[in-house]
Design a protein around this motif. Structure first.
Motif, PDB file in Angstrom:
ATOM      1  N   GLY A   1       1.011   1.063  11.538  1.00 40.67           N
ATOM      2  CA  GLY A   1       1.384   2.027  10.251  1.00 40.67           C
ATOM      3  C   GLY A   1       0.685   1.913   9.915  1.00 40.67           C
ATOM      4  N   ALA A   2      -0.522   0.944   9.042  1.00 40.48           N
ATOM      5  CA  ALA A   2      -0.643   0.269   7.665  1.00 40.48           C
ATOM      6  C   ALA A   2      -2.270   1.984   8.114  1.00 40.48           C
ATOM      7  CB  ALA A   2      -1.452  -0.516   7.261  1.00 40.48           C
ATOM      8  N   ALA A   3      -2.958   1.487   9.162  1.00 37.94           N
ATOM      9  CA  ALA A   3      -4.275   2.470   9.498  1.00 37.94           C
ATOM     10  C   ALA A   3      -3.976   4.475   9.863  1.00 37.94           C
ATOM     11  CB  ALA A   3      -4.596   1.644  11.366  1.00 37.94           C
ATOM     12  N   GLY A   4      -2.272   4.152  10.172  1.00 35.63           N
ATOM     13  CA  GLY A   4      -2.093   5.870  10.616  1.00 35.63           C
ATOM     14  C   GLY A   4      -1.630   6.573   9.130  1.00 35.63           C
ATOM     15  N   MET A   5      -1.301   5.641   8.611  1.00 35.18           N
ATOM     16  CA  MET A   5      -0.869   6.281   6.851  1.00 35.18           C
ATOM     17  C   MET A   5      -2.681   6.415   6.259  1.00 35.18           C
ATOM     18  SD  MET A   5       2.197   4.231   5.301  1.00 35.18           S
ATOM     19  CE  MET A   5       1.855   5.183   3.549  1.00 35.18           C
ATOM     20  N   LEU A   6      -3.509   4.871   6.784  1.00 40.53           N
ATOM     21  CA  LEU A   6      -5.206   5.581   6.358  1.00 40.53           C
ATOM     22  C   LEU A   6      -5.438   6.968   6.396  1.00 40.53           C
ATOM     23  CD1 LEU A   6      -7.125   3.991   4.150  1.00 40.53           C
ATOM     24  CD2 LEU A   6      -7.748   2.234   6.305  1.00 40.53           C
TER      25      LEU A   6
ATOM     26  N   ASP B   1      -5.529   5.152  -4.823  1.00 37.12           N
ATOM     27  CA  ASP B   1      -6.721   4.603  -5.155  1.00 37.12           C
ATOM     28  C   ASP B   1      -6.308   2.911  -4.736  1.00 37.12           C
ATOM     29  OD1 ASP B   1      -8.290   6.446  -5.887  1.00 37.12           O
ATOM     30  OD2 ASP B   1      -8.494   6.052  -7.443  1.00 37.12           O
ATOM     31  N   GLU B   2      -5.231   2.286  -5.356  1.00 37.11           N
ATOM     32  CA  GLU B   2      -4.894   0.844  -4.857  1.00 37.11           C
ATOM     33  C   GLU B   2      -4.494   0.860  -3.736  1.00 37.11           C
ATOM     34  OE1 GLU B   2      -3.157  -2.897  -7.530  1.00 37.11           O
ATOM     35  OE2 GLU B   2      -2.793  -0.595  -8.700  1.00 37.11           O
ATOM     36  N   GLY B   3      -3.061   1.766  -3.830  1.00 40.89           N
ATOM     37  CA  GLY B   3      -3.227   1.555  -2.448  1.00 40.89           C
ATOM     38  C   GLY B   3      -3.370   1.766  -0.723  1.00 40.89           C
ATOM     39  N   GLU B   4      -4.677   2.895  -1.116  1.00 42.69           N
ATOM     40  CA  GLU B   4      -5.333   2.578  -0.131  1.00 42.69           C
ATOM     41  C   GLU B   4      -6.405   1.339   0.189  1.00 42.69           C
ATOM     42  OE1 GLU B   4     -10.118   4.481   0.622  1.00 42.69           O
ATOM     43  OE2 GLU B   4      -9.074   5.072  -0.400  1.00 42.69           O
ATOM     44  N   SER B   5      -7.183   1.092  -1.148  1.00 44.06           N
ATOM     45  CA  SER B   5      -7.120  -0.338  -0.873  1.00 44.06           C
ATOM     46  C   SER B   5      -6.047  -1.704  -0.291  1.00 44.06           C
ATOM     47  CB  SER B   5      -7.500  -1.186  -1.792  1.00 44.06           C
ATOM     48  OG  SER B   5      -6.652  -1.767  -3.061  1.00 44.06           O
TER      49      SER B   5
ATOM     50  N   GLY C   1       0.691  -1.218  -0.116  1.00 42.17           N
ATOM     51  CA  GLY C   1       0.004   0.329   0.077  1.00 42.17           C
ATOM     52  C   GLY C   1       0.810   1.101   0.064  1.00 42.17           C
ATOM     53  N   ARG C   2       1.840   1.284   0.685  1.00 43.04           N
ATOM     54  CA  ARG C   2       2.347   2.230   0.969  1.00 43.04           C
ATOM     55  C   ARG C   2       3.468   2.807  -0.128  1.00 43.04           C
ATOM     56  NH1 ARG C   2       8.402   2.568   4.479  1.00 43.04           N
ATOM     57  NH2 ARG C   2       9.214   4.361   3.431  1.00 43.04           N
ATOM     58  N   LEU C   3       3.660   1.194  -0.897  1.00 45.08           N
ATOM     59  CA  LEU C   3       4.768   1.828  -2.633  1.00 45.08           C
ATOM     60  C   LEU C   3       3.898   2.339  -3.751  1.00 45.08           C
ATOM     61  CD1 LEU C   3       7.134   1.460  -3.841  1.00 45.08           C
ATOM     62  CD2 LEU C   3       6.590  -1.308  -4.266  1.00 45.08           C
ATOM     63  N   LEU C   4       2.151   1.843  -3.442  1.00 44.36           N
ATOM     64  CA  LEU C   4       1.746   2.005  -4.764  1.00 44.36           C
ATOM     65  C   LEU C   4       1.318   3.428  -4.303  1.00 44.36           C
ATOM     66  CD1 LEU C   4      -0.754  -1.016  -4.551  1.00 44.36           C
ATOM     67  CD2 LEU C   4       0.714  -0.149  -5.881  1.00 44.36           C
ATOM     68  N   PHE C   5       1.222   4.135  -2.830  1.00 37.82           N
ATOM     69  CA  PHE C   5       0.852   4.955  -2.666  1.00 37.82           C
ATOM     70  C   PHE C   5       2.160   6.424  -3.082  1.00 37.82           C
ATOM     71  CE2 PHE C   5      -2.108   5.265   0.416  1.00 37.82           C
ATOM     72  CZ  PHE C   5      -3.574   6.126   0.028  1.00 37.82           C
ATOM     73  N   GLU C   6       3.418   5.353  -2.820  1.00 36.84           N
ATOM     74  CA  GLU C   6       4.592   6.873  -3.465  1.00 36.84           C
ATOM     75  C   GLU C   6       4.536   5.939  -4.625  1.00 36.84           C
ATOM     76  OE1 GLU C   6       8.295   4.881  -1.012  1.00 36.84           O
ATOM     77  OE2 GLU C   6       7.422   5.561   0.946  1.00 36.84           O
ATOM     78  N   SER C   7       4.109   5.844  -5.395  1.00 33.16           N
ATOM     79  CA  SER C   7       4.080   5.713  -7.367  1.00 33.16           C
ATOM     80  C   SER C   7       2.904   5.852  -8.028  1.00 33.16           C
ATOM     81  CB  SER C   7       4.573   4.088  -7.205  1.00 33.16           C
ATOM     82  OG  SER C   7       3.333   3.427  -7.370  1.00 33.16           O
ATOM     83  N   GLY C   8       2.378   7.324  -7.330  1.00 33.17           N
ATOM     84  CA  GLY C   8       0.650   7.704  -7.782  1.00 33.17           C
ATOM     85  C   GLY C   8      -0.093   7.018  -7.924  1.00 33.17           C
ATOM     86  N   ARG C   9      -0.634   5.669  -6.987  1.00 29.83           N
ATOM     87  CA  ARG C   9      -1.385   4.650  -7.368  1.00 29.83           C
ATOM     88  C   ARG C   9      -2.031   5.070  -6.102  1.00 29.83           C
ATOM     89  NH1 ARG C   9       1.746  -0.208  -9.991  1.00 29.83           N
ATOM     90  NH2 ARG C   9       3.236   1.348  -8.941  1.00 29.83           N
TER      91      ARG C   9
END
Length: 247
Positions: free
Chosen positions: A221-226, A205-209, A195-203
């Protein structure tokens, strides 16, 4: 009533059948459940007596049963002695478990020794743990080798560890491949890191899932980013709900 008469009652017969099966497949969860049942029935000592002679003669199945029974009874030193017997006899499960128990600074050389033996015998999680041990010792190239071996052997933990190192080295495409593989294996860290990598690569919506999936599995950690993402995208109610779950 002697031990065998006691074990002939209640959960005894099934436990004595299931524990060796668990030993033959290295199934810690099943073994722990049945050792717990024996403890509740007051049969732990009788069960240990049942397996002791075979274990002492070198039967690896019985050795593993003695490890589990010793742990359930809180006899850590006895369990360690049986693990040492199994490890010396070449059993990869015993080698891995023995290495895992060696946590003191002065025991780290021995831990590496047994992780390596188990890893070379094909124990996937031992490969990953050996990688962690080598990484902490600053032996990065060796660590990467064993992370890759673990990943290719099907270890979700190894897949995540390999992907983290690939991401640090900016090999993002290969890192994504292994994070996805780790997520498919149910590895929570791998799911969160994907999820983090997808956010950093500009995706996003997919990262959120994937962040949500990791958060559902309890990854803070995932909850905090979310939560931060939901607040940035104008969804304060959803963010508050997630924050409350991890308060």
């Amino acid at each position: 009533m002697n031990d065998e008469e006691l074990l002939a009652q209640g959960v005894g017969p099934l436990a004595l059948a299931v524990l060796p099966q668990a030993a033959d497949t290295d199934d810690d969860d099943v073994a722990a459940m049945w050792c717990g049942k024996l403890a509740q029935a007051g049969m732990l000592e009788a069960a240990a007596g049942h397996f002791r002679d075979a274990a002492a003669s070198g039967d690896l199945t019985a050795v593993k049963c003695m490890v589990w029974l010793g742990r359930e009874a809180g006899r850590t030193a006895d369990a360690r002695q049986w693990l040492e017997r199994g490890a010396q006899a070449g059993d990869a499960w015993s080698q891995f478990e023995l290495a895992l128990s060696l946590t003191e600074p002065h025991e780290q050389e021995a831990a590496e020794h047994w992780y390596r033996h188990a890893a070379e015998a094909g124990h996937a999680l031992a490969m990953s743990n050996l990688g962690v041990h080598l990484k902490r010792a600053g032996r990065d190239d060796e660590a990467l080798h064993w992370y890759r071996r673990a990943a290719e052997a099907g270890s979700g933990t190894g897949m995540n560890n390999l992907a983290v190192q690939l991401m640090i080295a900016e090999h993002d495409a290969e890192a994504e491949h292994w994070f996805r593989a780790a997520a498919r294996e149910g590895n929570t860290d791998g799911t969160a890191n994907l999820g983090r990598l997808l956010f950093e690569s500009g995706r996003p919506d997919e990262g959120e899932s994937f962040l949500a999936a990791a958060a559902e599995q309890g990854h803070g950690g995932a909850a905090g980013m979310l939560v931060e993402h939901l607040e940035r995208t104008g969804r304060p109610d959803q963010a508050a709900a997630w924050r409350a779950r991890f308060a």
